[in-house]
Design an enzyme around this catalytic site. Structure first.
Site, mmCIF file in Angstrom:
data_model
loop_
_atom_site.group_PDB
_atom_site.id
_atom_site.type_symbol
_atom_site.label_atom_id
_atom_site.label_comp_id
_atom_site.label_asym_id
_atom_site.label_seq_id
_atom_site.Cartn_x
_atom_site.Cartn_y
_atom_site.Cartn_z
ATOM 1 N N SER A 53 7.635 -23.765 0.310
ATOM 2 C CA SER A 53 6.326 -24.258 0.768
ATOM 3 C C SER A 53 5.759 -23.304 1.807
ATOM 4 O O SER A 53 6.514 -22.652 2.551
ATOM 5 C CB SER A 53 6.476 -25.650 1.389
ATOM 6 O OG SER A 53 5.274 -26.046 2.036
ATOM 7 N N TYR B 38 10.713 -30.719 7.409
ATOM 8 C CA TYR B 38 10.274 -30.142 6.137
ATOM 9 C C TYR B 38 10.157 -28.626 6.256
ATOM 10 O O TYR B 38 10.639 -27.881 5.397
ATOM 11 C CB TYR B 38 8.937 -30.755 5.750
ATOM 12 C CG TYR B 38 8.443 -30.383 4.373
ATOM 13 C CD1 TYR B 38 8.928 -31.041 3.245
ATOM 14 C CD2 TYR B 38 7.498 -29.379 4.196
ATOM 15 C CE1 TYR B 38 8.481 -30.708 1.978
ATOM 16 C CE2 TYR B 38 7.036 -29.043 2.933
ATOM 17 C CZ TYR B 38 7.532 -29.707 1.833
ATOM 18 O OH TYR B 38 7.084 -29.376 0.575
ATOM 19 N N LYS C 188 12.412 -25.760 4.166
ATOM 20 C CA LYS C 188 11.817 -24.800 3.241
ATOM 21 C C LYS C 188 12.027 -23.368 3.714
ATOM 22 O O LYS C 188 12.269 -22.461 2.902
ATOM 23 C CB LYS C 188 10.330 -25.101 3.057
ATOM 24 C CG LYS C 188 10.055 -26.446 2.386
ATOM 25 C CD LYS C 188 10.690 -26.540 1.016
ATOM 26 C CE LYS C 188 10.248 -27.796 0.253
ATOM 27 N NZ LYS C 188 10.814 -27.861 -1.113
#
Length: 241
Positions: free
Chosen positions: A133, A146, A150
């Site tokens: 991401s 998150y 990633k």
């Protein structure tokens, strides 16, 4: 780019990017081995594209290994399973951390490990795409775990490419911008948050799942034979400006 005769494992295939990728690659001739948590999603996908489906709890290391063992030796792997828990740095919980890092990073590493072991035992060759991401490159509010997951997966991608290259296995990362899936809708449904973000995209829009699926197909294809250890943004120019 056709994939006739190729078998491709896709984690997180029941929804979003994983499902769009499964549909695209199946239409181009691949046999899809779809791994997802929800049986009803797998049933509807199988009704649409055929192939095989495996219901698994990928939040569990044991569940991930069992799913890969059931999948068997395949030609390619797409690590697409992912989740998010919206927490700020100050509000981060251990539960949120374990959930996000467990699925987004640990599961991806386990699936890549099991895939590579099977490929090497079969004589080598193959390809892995790790879906990451742009959150691993820019700081977004409430995305602390998150982003860490990633960014960590991109670092692991480079190590995988180095160690597995001698066996003919390519490993690449693909970093989408906000992609209009159910997971993204939860994080970006507020126009006050999404409008400034969208304005930073030269393309003038967020991605659709099909945009990401087509980029994954490119990286898996023979046209990308010399691409390994790299990260491809699918971001409408967001990281470039």
């Amino acid at each position: 780019m056709q994939f006739s005769g190729k078998s491709i494992i896709i984690t997180g295939a029941g929804k979003g990017i994983g499902r769009a990728t499964a549909e695209l690659l199946a239409a181009r001739g691949a046999e899809i081995i779809a791994i997802s948590r929800t049986q009803s999603d797998l049933d509807s996908l199988r009704a649409d594209i055929g192939g095989r489906s495996i219901a698994a709890d990928l939040a569990s290391a044991k569940g991930a290994r069992q799913a890969m063992a059931e999948a068997g030796t395949c030609d390619m792997l797409i690590n697409c399973a992912g989740t998010n828990v919206l927490e700020s740095v100050l509000d981060m919980t251990e539960e949120g951390y374990e959930t996000v890092m467990g699925i987004n990073l640990r599961t991806a590493l386990i699936c890549a490990q099991e895939f590579a072991r099977a490929r090497i035992a079969a004589g080598g060759e193959g390809a892995i795409v790790n879906v990451t991401s742009i959150a691993g490159h820019r700081g977004f509010q409430d995305h602390v775990c998150y982003a860490a997951s990633k960014a960590g997966l991109e670092g692991a991608t480079r190590v995988m490419a180095k160690e597995l290259g001698q066996h003919g296995i390519r490993v690449v990362a693909l970093a989408p911008t906000v992609t209009m899936t159910e997971l993204a809708a939860e994080a970006w449904s507020n126009p006050a948050k999404s409008a400034p973000m969208m304005a930073r995209h030269p393309a003038g829009r967020f991605a659709e799942a099909e945009d990401v699926a087509r980029a994954i197909a490119l990286l898996l294809s023979d046209d990308a034979a010399m691409i390994t250890g790299a990260m491809l943004p699918v971001d409408g120019g967001f990281l470039s400006v």
